[in-house]
Design a protein around this motif. Structure first.
Motif, short mmCIF file in Angstrom:
data_model
loop_
_atom_site.label_atom_id
_atom_site.label_comp_id
_atom_site.label_asym_id
_atom_site.label_seq_id
_atom_site.Cartn_x
_atom_site.Cartn_y
_atom_site.Cartn_z
N GLN A 228 0.85 -1.10 0.18
CA GLN A 228 -0.08 0.15 -0.01
C GLN A 228 0.91 1.21 -0.04
N LEU A 229 1.92 1.16 0.67
CA LEU A 229 2.76 2.22 0.72
C LEU A 229 3.55 2.76 -0.52
N VAL A 230 3.71 1.49 -1.43
CA VAL A 230 4.18 1.61 -2.81
C VAL A 230 2.95 2.46 -3.70
N GLN A 231 2.03 1.96 -3.34
CA GLN A 231 0.82 2.74 -4.03
C GLN A 231 0.56 4.17 -3.65
N VAL A 232 0.96 4.39 -2.55
CA VAL A 232 0.97 5.93 -2.13
C VAL A 232 1.94 6.61 -2.83
N PHE A 233 3.25 6.40 -2.74
CA PHE A 233 4.22 6.90 -3.00
C PHE A 233 4.21 6.96 -4.95
N THR A 234 3.87 5.90 -5.37
CA THR A 234 3.62 5.89 -6.79
C THR A 234 2.66 6.75 -7.30
N ASN A 235 1.61 6.93 -6.76
CA ASN A 235 0.46 7.82 -7.11
C ASN A 235 1.03 9.45 -7.13
N LEU A 236 1.65 9.61 -5.79
CA LEU A 236 2.05 10.89 -5.46
C LEU A 236 3.11 11.49 -6.57
N VAL A 237 4.28 10.42 -6.87
CA VAL A 237 5.14 10.97 -7.89
C VAL A 237 4.82 11.03 -9.28
N GLU A 238 3.78 9.89 -9.69
CA GLU A 238 3.14 10.09 -10.77
C GLU A 238 2.40 11.22 -11.26
N ASN A 239 1.79 11.79 -10.07
CA ASN A 239 1.15 13.03 -10.28
C ASN A 239 1.91 14.21 -10.29
N ALA A 240 3.21 14.23 -9.83
CA ALA A 240 4.32 15.26 -10.00
C ALA A 240 4.65 15.10 -11.41
N ILE A 241 5.06 13.97 -11.94
CA ILE A 241 5.41 13.76 -13.29
C ILE A 241 4.34 14.63 -14.17
N LYS A 242 3.20 14.03 -14.14
CA LYS A 242 2.32 14.39 -15.10
C LYS A 242 1.88 15.81 -15.00
N TYR A 243 1.94 16.61 -14.06
CA TYR A 243 1.41 17.61 -13.77
C TYR A 243 2.47 18.91 -13.50
N GLY A 244 3.72 18.15 -13.19
CA GLY A 244 4.81 19.17 -13.07
C GLY A 244 5.18 19.75 -14.48
N ALA A 245 6.01 20.92 -14.55
CA ALA A 245 6.43 21.36 -15.86
C ALA A 245 7.56 20.44 -16.49
N VAL A 246 7.35 20.42 -17.68
CA VAL A 246 8.14 19.67 -18.62
C VAL A 246 9.84 20.26 -18.52
N GLY A 247 10.64 19.19 -18.24
CA GLY A 247 12.20 20.03 -18.20
C GLY A 247 12.35 20.23 -16.72
N LYS A 248 11.48 20.21 -16.00
CA LYS A 248 11.69 20.68 -14.56
C LYS A 248 12.12 19.34 -13.78
N ASP A 249 12.64 19.66 -12.38
CA ASP A 249 12.83 18.52 -11.73
C ASP A 249 11.60 18.13 -10.70
N VAL A 250 11.52 17.03 -10.33
CA VAL A 250 10.53 16.53 -9.30
C VAL A 250 11.54 15.96 -8.14
N VAL A 268 8.14 10.04 10.70
CA VAL A 268 8.85 10.48 9.47
C VAL A 268 8.33 11.30 8.58
N GLN A 269 9.11 11.89 7.76
CA GLN A 269 8.32 12.97 6.63
C GLN A 269 8.87 12.55 5.29
N ILE A 270 7.92 12.20 4.46
CA ILE A 270 8.25 12.00 2.98
C ILE A 270 7.75 13.04 2.15
N THR A 271 8.39 13.92 1.24
CA THR A 271 7.99 14.90 0.74
C THR A 271 8.11 14.75 -0.97
N VAL A 272 7.06 15.23 -1.76
CA VAL A 272 7.03 15.03 -2.94
C VAL A 272 6.78 16.70 -3.65
N THR A 273 7.90 17.00 -4.26
CA THR A 273 7.60 18.36 -4.64
C THR A 273 7.77 18.54 -6.33
N ASP A 274 7.10 19.25 -7.01
CA ASP A 274 7.12 19.32 -8.45
C ASP A 274 7.12 21.34 -8.51
#
Length: 345
Positions: A228-250, A268-274
């Protein structure tokens, strides 16, 4: 039984209760009904005390026929509407009113209706497209290989869209069923995050996005369900890739445990930033609602079902964690997940 004894019994009821005597005046009530109708009800004529035509009509009918009645009444609690089922019953020469709060069940019913309507809407569009293309392939495009290839590609896209929706619906159901069961296995978050990012490398490359992982606390473990944690972070990182600006970092980071005020435990804190377009503030509170989308057209274009963050929310709740979403238009979005490092009750 004296009036004092009746009032004492009414005060012990877990629901609001009001009694009208044979003189048509309020002869007993408890504090819970005072919170709905106001204080100082005793001695008032029931018409003055209640002032709700449907309730007044029900009382008059019960007084006349002796037959119990029930009606729906909408009151206020602060800034929110509260829906009550008001039962009107004859008790010898008195009339007894009880108020049963139906707000939660009404909201649950509305949520079910909205859910069915949303699922129907989400399925109707691809089904309509599939049926239209099938009809075309059986008719005008039957002998046109170019059109046939193009239509089959579109049909495959729509079928995959339905498959993703069904998969997410099944996943949401499983997560909801397990939400009250605490996960017990120890999960090493650094290795899990590295595995998630490795699996998303092709998607990131195709989108022109660079994903970086900063494991400040690589050895941190939490009690959890690894799948389930894989599902959480896969979803969050996928969203950052899909909706983050092309050529920018996630950027994905794992920070060391600290005391979390709301969890009242170390987490613990896990952050996903786009670095994408960002999300307007008025959308943020609703992002975890089922089928809620900031941009319907774009979400469907990139394969979103509108259920991903709802699933994430339920999984994090199961882990007794918290999630925050911070965003500003033009500056990107930061999602933080806080997971307790010890088993909480």
């Amino acid at each position: 039984m004296t009036r004092e004894q009746i009032v004492s019994i009414i005060d012990a009821f877990p629901m609001p209760v009001l009694m009208i005597g044979p003189d048509e005046r309020v002869c007993a009530s408890n504090a819970k009904v005072d919170a709905i109708l106001g204080p100082d009800l005793l001695g008032k004529h029931y018409i003055t005390a209640l002032r709700q035509p449907p309730i007044l009509a029900a009382i008059a009918e019960t007084r006349r026929t002796g037959v119990d009645a029930s009606i729906r009444y909408t009151g206020r609690s602060g800034s929110k509407d509260v829906i009550y089922k008001v039962s009107v019953a004859a008790a010898q020469t008195d009339i007894v009113l009880t108020f049963e709060d139906q707000t939660a069940s009404e909201e649950a019913g509305q949520m079910r209706r909205d859910f069915v309507a949303n699922v129907s809407h989400e399925l109707r569009t691809p089904l309509t497209a599939l049926l239209g293309f099938i009809e075309t392939l059986n008719g005008a495009a039957k002998d046109d290989p170019v059109a046939r290839t193009r239509f089959l590609d579109i049909m495959a896209h729509e079928a995959n869209r339905m498959r993703r929706l069904v998969d997410d619906l099944m996943s949401l159901t499983r997560v909801e069923e397990d939400e009250r069961v605490r996960p017990r296995e120890e999960v090493e978050l650094g290795a899990l995050l590295a595995s998630v990012l490795k699996g998303l490398e092709p998607q990131a490359a195709a989108a022109g996005v660079t994903v970086t992982l900063d494991l400040v606390a690589s050895e941190e473990t939490v009690p959890g369900d690894a799948g389930q944690l894989v599902q959480v972070f896969t979803n969050l990182v996928e969203n950052a890739i899909k909706y983050g600006a092309v050529g920018k970092d996630v950027e994905v980071s794992l920070l060391p445990r600290t005391m979390h005020r709301r969890l009242r435990a170390e987490a613990v804190q896990i952050t996903v930033t786009d670095k994408g377009e960002g999300i307007a503030e008025h959308h943020l509170a609703r992002l975890t609602e089922r089928f809620y989308r900031v941009d319907n057209h774009r979400s469907r274009e990139v394969g979103g079902t509108g259920l991903g963050l709802a699933i994430v929310k339920h999984i994090i709740n199961r882990h007794r964690g918290r999630m925050t979403i911070e965003s500003q238009l033009g500056e990107g979005t930061k999602v933080s997940v806080f997971l307790p490092t010890a088993r909480l009750s």
